[in-house]
Scaffold this motif. Sequence first.
Motif, PDB file in Angstrom:
ATOM      1  N   ALA A   1       0.823  -1.111  -0.077  1.00  0.00           N
ATOM      2  CA  ALA A   1       0.007  -0.134   0.143  1.00  0.00           C
ATOM      3  C   ALA A   1       1.016   1.410   0.020  1.00  0.00           C
ATOM      4  O   ALA A   1       1.902   1.418   0.505  1.00  0.00           O
ATOM      5  N   TRP A   2       0.609   2.188  -0.870  1.00  0.00           N
ATOM      6  CA  TRP A   2       1.145   3.485  -0.849  1.00  0.00           C
ATOM      7  C   TRP A   2       0.949   4.396   0.428  1.00  0.00           C
ATOM      8  O   TRP A   2      -0.261   4.680   0.555  1.00  0.00           O
ATOM      9  N   SER A   3       1.879   5.015   1.162  1.00  0.00           N
ATOM     10  CA  SER A   3       1.816   6.016   2.139  1.00  0.00           C
ATOM     11  C   SER A   3       1.108   7.255   1.421  1.00  0.00           C
ATOM     12  O   SER A   3       1.549   7.624   0.224  1.00  0.00           O
ATOM     13  N   PRO A   4       0.313   8.123   2.038  1.00  0.00           N
ATOM     14  CA  PRO A   4      -0.090   9.335   1.936  1.00  0.00           C
ATOM     15  C   PRO A   4       1.046  10.483   1.777  1.00  0.00           C
ATOM     16  O   PRO A   4       0.892  11.340   1.313  1.00  0.00           O
ATOM     17  N   LEU A   5       2.280  10.090   2.543  1.00  0.00           N
ATOM     18  CA  LEU A   5       3.251  11.031   2.419  1.00  0.00           C
ATOM     19  C   LEU A   5       4.042  10.881   1.217  1.00  0.00           C
ATOM     20  O   LEU A   5       5.121  11.595   1.085  1.00  0.00           O
ATOM     21  N   ALA A   6       3.930   9.910   0.316  1.00  0.00           N
ATOM     22  CA  ALA A   6       4.744  10.004  -0.983  1.00  0.00           C
ATOM     23  C   ALA A   6       4.689  11.100  -1.968  1.00  0.00           C
ATOM     24  O   ALA A   6       3.461  11.491  -1.863  1.00  0.00           O
ATOM     25  N   VAL A   7       5.514  11.559  -2.294  1.00  0.00           N
ATOM     26  CA  VAL A   7       5.771  12.762  -3.135  1.00  0.00           C
ATOM     27  C   VAL A   7       6.723  12.435  -4.433  1.00  0.00           C
ATOM     28  O   VAL A   7       7.976  11.667  -4.136  1.00  0.00           O
TER      29      VAL A   7
ATOM     30  N   ILE B   1       4.548  -2.971   2.964  1.00  0.00           N
ATOM     31  CA  ILE B   1       4.385  -4.257   2.341  1.00  0.00           C
ATOM     32  C   ILE B   1       4.384  -5.243   3.247  1.00  0.00           C
ATOM     33  O   ILE B   1       5.024  -5.095   4.398  1.00  0.00           O
ATOM     34  N   ALA B   2       3.891  -6.484   2.846  1.00  0.00           N
ATOM     35  CA  ALA B   2       3.679  -7.602   3.799  1.00  0.00           C
ATOM     36  C   ALA B   2       4.616  -8.662   3.122  1.00  0.00           C
ATOM     37  O   ALA B   2       4.479  -8.655   1.665  1.00  0.00           O
ATOM     38  N   ASP B   3       5.342  -9.554   3.667  1.00  0.00           N
ATOM     39  CA  ASP B   3       5.888 -10.417   3.134  1.00  0.00           C
ATOM     40  C   ASP B   3       5.316 -12.042   3.345  1.00  0.00           C
ATOM     41  O   ASP B   3       4.333 -12.161   4.209  1.00  0.00           O
ATOM     42  N   ALA B   4       5.832 -12.997   2.576  1.00  0.00           N
ATOM     43  CA  ALA B   4       5.101 -14.262   2.920  1.00  0.00           C
ATOM     44  C   ALA B   4       5.556 -14.790   4.147  1.00  0.00           C
ATOM     45  O   ALA B   4       5.098 -15.860   4.370  1.00  0.00           O
ATOM     46  N   ASP B   5       6.511 -14.279   4.782  1.00  0.00           N
ATOM     47  CA  ASP B   5       6.745 -14.791   6.290  1.00  0.00           C
ATOM     48  C   ASP B   5       5.928 -14.211   7.326  1.00  0.00           C
ATOM     49  O   ASP B   5       6.153 -14.309   8.573  1.00  0.00           O
ATOM     50  N   PHE B   6       4.898 -13.627   6.881  1.00  0.00           N
ATOM     51  CA  PHE B   6       3.868 -12.556   7.607  1.00  0.00           C
ATOM     52  C   PHE B   6       4.501 -11.503   8.293  1.00  0.00           C
ATOM     53  O   PHE B   6       4.045 -10.969   9.360  1.00  0.00           O
ATOM     54  N   GLY B   7       5.653 -10.986   7.856  1.00  0.00           N
ATOM     55  CA  GLY B   7       6.217  -9.904   8.352  1.00  0.00           C
ATOM     56  C   GLY B   7       5.929  -8.491   7.518  1.00  0.00           C
ATOM     57  O   GLY B   7       4.966  -8.536   6.369  1.00  0.00           O
ATOM     58  N   LEU B   8       5.794  -7.304   8.195  1.00  0.00           N
ATOM     59  CA  LEU B   8       5.412  -6.099   7.680  1.00  0.00           C
ATOM     60  C   LEU B   8       6.851  -5.198   7.551  1.00  0.00           C
ATOM     61  O   LEU B   8       7.669  -5.448   8.327  1.00  0.00           O
ATOM     62  N   HIS B   9       6.657  -3.915   6.590  1.00  0.00           N
ATOM     63  CA  HIS B   9       7.808  -3.421   6.572  1.00  0.00           C
ATOM     64  C   HIS B   9       7.476  -2.036   5.865  1.00  0.00           C
ATOM     65  O   HIS B   9       6.371  -2.035   5.241  1.00  0.00           O
ATOM     66  N   ILE B  10       8.003  -1.013   6.273  1.00  0.00           N
ATOM     67  CA  ILE B  10       7.775   0.243   6.062  1.00  0.00           C
ATOM     68  C   ILE B  10       8.919   0.569   4.979  1.00  0.00           C
ATOM     69  O   ILE B  10       9.942   0.587   5.564  1.00  0.00           O
ATOM     70  N   LEU B  11       9.111   0.821   3.703  1.00  0.00           N
ATOM     71  CA  LEU B  11       9.831   1.330   3.115  1.00  0.00           C
ATOM     72  C   LEU B  11       9.925   2.737   2.346  1.00  0.00           C
ATOM     73  O   LEU B  11       8.803   3.375   2.141  1.00  0.00           O
TER      74      LEU B  11
ATOM     75  N   ASP C   1      19.284   7.202   1.184  1.00  0.00           N
ATOM     76  CA  ASP C   1      19.155   5.800   0.701  1.00  0.00           C
ATOM     77  C   ASP C   1      18.079   5.131   0.964  1.00  0.00           C
ATOM     78  O   ASP C   1      17.298   5.474   1.910  1.00  0.00           O
ATOM     79  N   GLU C   2      17.936   3.883   0.338  1.00  0.00           N
ATOM     80  CA  GLU C   2      16.672   3.140   0.673  1.00  0.00           C
ATOM     81  C   GLU C   2      16.758   2.927   2.147  1.00  0.00           C
ATOM     82  O   GLU C   2      17.781   2.316   2.555  1.00  0.00           O
ATOM     83  N   SER C   3      15.535   2.785   2.928  1.00  0.00           N
ATOM     84  CA  SER C   3      15.631   2.352   4.213  1.00  0.00           C
ATOM     85  C   SER C   3      14.187   1.137   4.316  1.00  0.00           C
ATOM     86  O   SER C   3      13.161   1.563   3.872  1.00  0.00           O
ATOM     87  N   THR C   4      14.442   0.303   5.163  1.00  0.00           N
ATOM     88  CA  THR C   4      13.492  -0.710   5.376  1.00  0.00           C
ATOM     89  C   THR C   4      13.406  -0.788   7.018  1.00  0.00           C
ATOM     90  O   THR C   4      14.171  -1.019   7.607  1.00  0.00           O
ATOM     91  N   PHE C   5      12.087  -0.734   7.533  1.00  0.00           N
ATOM     92  CA  PHE C   5      11.892  -0.773   8.795  1.00  0.00           C
ATOM     93  C   PHE C   5      10.783  -1.735   9.086  1.00  0.00           C
ATOM     94  O   PHE C   5       9.636  -1.895   8.803  1.00  0.00           O
ATOM     95  N   PRO C   6      11.367  -2.936   9.674  1.00  0.00           N
ATOM     96  CA  PRO C   6      10.463  -4.139  10.142  1.00  0.00           C
ATOM     97  C   PRO C   6       9.597  -4.186  11.145  1.00  0.00           C
ATOM     98  O   PRO C   6      10.263  -3.297  12.038  1.00  0.00           O
ATOM     99  N   PHE C   7       8.477  -4.940  11.006  1.00  0.00           N
ATOM    100  CA  PHE C   7       7.625  -4.751  12.360  1.00  0.00           C
ATOM    101  C   PHE C   7       6.434  -5.862  12.062  1.00  0.00           C
ATOM    102  O   PHE C   7       6.484  -6.490  11.082  1.00  0.00           O
TER     103      PHE C   7
END
Length: 255
Positions: A58-64, A78-88, A95-101
């Motif tokens: 899902a796209w965040s409303p903060l995207a510009v 995003i959600a992955d096949a291992d049931f994890g969630l991430h904010i990209l 640089d690219e940053s990935t926050f898992p939760f």
Amino acid sequence: MDLEHHHPTRVDAVRACYHDDATDLLAVTGEHSVDVLSESDCQTLASFHIGARITALAWSPLAVSPTASDNWHIELAIADADFGLHILTKSFQGDESTFPFGGGLTGHHGKINDMTFCGGRGEDSSRYLATVSDDKMLMVWDLQPPVDPGSPEQSPCYEDRNDRPQPTAYVIAFPNPLTTINSHPSTSKELLVSDCRGSIFLTDWRSDPQEMDQDVWRHSSLLEVIDPSALADHTMGSSIRWTASVAWRRDTSDM
């Protein structure tokens, strides 16, 4: 003009961004990664390696978009096949940053099928993320929880991702596995949810369950849609799973 993008792996999903400042951005999910492209020239603006297949995004409303501002900012969940969630995230100066939760005991225990930001159009637009899963749970995540009850609310942009507090979840149980979810275009409380049996629910996730009758679902069922051929296949044992999909019309918020 027709444009082509050749992805190095199998493409599982393509999701356009509908937020006003980023309507030319596309998210493309491969076998283990998410690429963000500019629709105008198919240039890759960001590439995030996840290490697992992506099942929802899902796209965040903060995207510009860079076409809307020099201070552009990419953000999606995003959600992955291992049931994890991430904010990209990626900004014009980083640089690219990935926050898992949401992994382990705190999150879903089945395939996450869909997600949507559900903070409305105000200052909380990017704060709340709703996810649905095969585990029959709807979870609404507070992505900006205070560190402790007496601390101020966190900013939606964090200088150090390692210092970002883990999101907290509000859980609502349903009787069947859930397939899709969509937030109301103009409010921050109403969600449309569909399950694998064709039922569609209108859910007010901000309502207080203590104020409701204990014998009544506070996420009321609007209707149940059954495909006769799918019902026949299921009855005969030739189909083991049904499905459903639901969404609000963006131009008419009551439909």
